[in-house]
Write an enzyme that holds these catalytic residues in place. Structure first.
Site: not given
Ligand code: FAD
Length: 289
Positions: A10, A12, A71, A102-103, A118, A171, A211, A261
């Site tokens: 896939s 991105e 996304h 999300g960042d 997430a 990642q 990055f 991907h």
């Molecule tokens: P989560 O799974 O929510 O985790 C984030 C952090 O919080 C982790 O360190 C986790 O251990 C911690 N955590 C989770 N739950 C808890 C809790 N209840 N209490 C305490 N800590 C907790 N960014 C964008 O802005 N837009 C995009 O479209 C985008 N696409 C991406 C696609 C992929 C495949 C990847 C790998 C990353 C992408 N990102 C994107 C980046 C991503 O948003 C960042 O890496 C972000 O910091 C983490 O996202 P996550 O969904 O893994 O977060």
């Protein structure tokens, strides 16, 4: 050599900011489409891009019959907004999403965010749309930079699966060992969803460094040294990048990765070159089964 099958990879993309950017991306997608990717995913607000551009690009791609996977992130996401976006995506015939935290960027005003992580967004999507969407989440073979520990990060990954995720994309990384170790750790936890390696073709070394610092993905010393001695020649960097990334993909496929991907960064090259080296070639429309 292990080859990559069409339909097992896939691509991105990120939404461009200008009409010219949309036009250029359209041309790139037309070429990529000939390789028959399983889908094109479209980032949401990543790197400061406007979130609304994601929906624009998704609509355009669906009109062109491209298999499109938007996304969705927690940033500025209220329950009402999520519900409206999901309704539109359902109507467009979309059945797969990448769901992430999300960042945050300087432009983001998070007063409207009703989700922090997430897994909370995955839970809400399941509550609102049951099993309509295949939900893909993020995984981190080198662990997320904000995680308290590797175990805490794995627990978080498990939380996302328990909330309803069907698959994951990692990642980017350059060490196949990191992926294998992560897979072993997942197997020990009886995690069985497909975990697809996210691979960053090397296009621009300065960008790659930015990055990797931002997302905590390691560039191994041997690779840094090879690339840094070549800083004067971007062509050389691309050539080395293609060789290194192709070998990484081959290794991962040999080790059982379910697909690849590619983070294309909206560039046709070097992903196209790597696909060719992995044995994927363009399929002319008339020859499709
Ligand atoms: P989560 O799974 O929510 O985790 C984030 C952090 O919080 C982790 O360190 C986790 O251990 C911690 N955590 C989770 N739950 C808890 C809790 N209840 N209490 C305490 N800590 C907790 N960014 C964008 O802005 N837009 C995009 O479209 C985008 N696409 C991406 C696609 C992929 C495949 C990847 C790998 C990353 C992408 N990102 C994107 C980046 C991503 O948003 C960042 O890496 C972000 O910091 C983490 O996202 P996550 O969904 O893994 O977060």
């Amino acid at each position: 050599m292990k080859t990559l099958k069409a339909n097992r990879f896939s691509l991105e993309l990120f939404p461009p900011k200008t009409p010219e950017g949309f036009l250029k991306l359209d041309q790139i997608c037309a070429v990529f489409q000939q390789f028959y990717p399983s889908f094109f995913s479209v980032t949401f607000g990543a790197g400061g891009a406007a979130q609304l551009n994601t929906q624009d690009l998704v609509r355009k791609m669906v009109q062109q019959n491209r298999n499109t996977v938007p996304h969705l992130s927690c940033v500025n996401m209220s329950k009402a907004r999520l519900s409206a976006i999901l309704a539109e995506y359902k109507q467009l015939g979309i059945n797969r999403l990448v769901v992430i935290q999300g960042d945050l960027t300087d432009a983001d005003n998070c007063q409207n965010s009703e989700f922090n992580y997430a897994h909370e967004l995955v839970t809400a999507i399941r509550e609102m749309t049951a099993d309509h969407f295949h939900i893909c989440v993020a995984a981190y073979p080198e662990y997320h930079p904000h995680a308290k520990s590797p175990d805490a990060d794995l627990e978080n990954f498990q939380r996302k699966i328990d909330a309803g995720a069907n698959s994951a994309i990692t990642q980017f990384f350059f060490s196949s060992d990191a992926y294998c170790r992560f897979m072993d750790a997942c197997h020990k936890l009886a995690i069985t969803i497909p975990i697809i390696p996210g691979i960053m073709p090397i296009h621009d070394y300065a960008k790659l460094l930015r990055f990797s610092t931002a997302c905590g993905a390691e560039i191994p010393l041997w690779l840094r040294k090879r690339l840094e001695t070549l800083l004067a020649g971007p062509e050389d960097i691309r050539e080395i990048g293609i060789e290194v990334v192709t070998k990484l993909c081959e290794r991962l496929l040999l080790d059982g990765a379910p697909g690849i991907h590619f983070y294309t960064l909206n560039q046709l090259e070097p992903t196209k070159h790597i696909l060719h080296l992995l044995g994927v070639s363009e399929v002319k429309e008339g020859l499709l089964a």
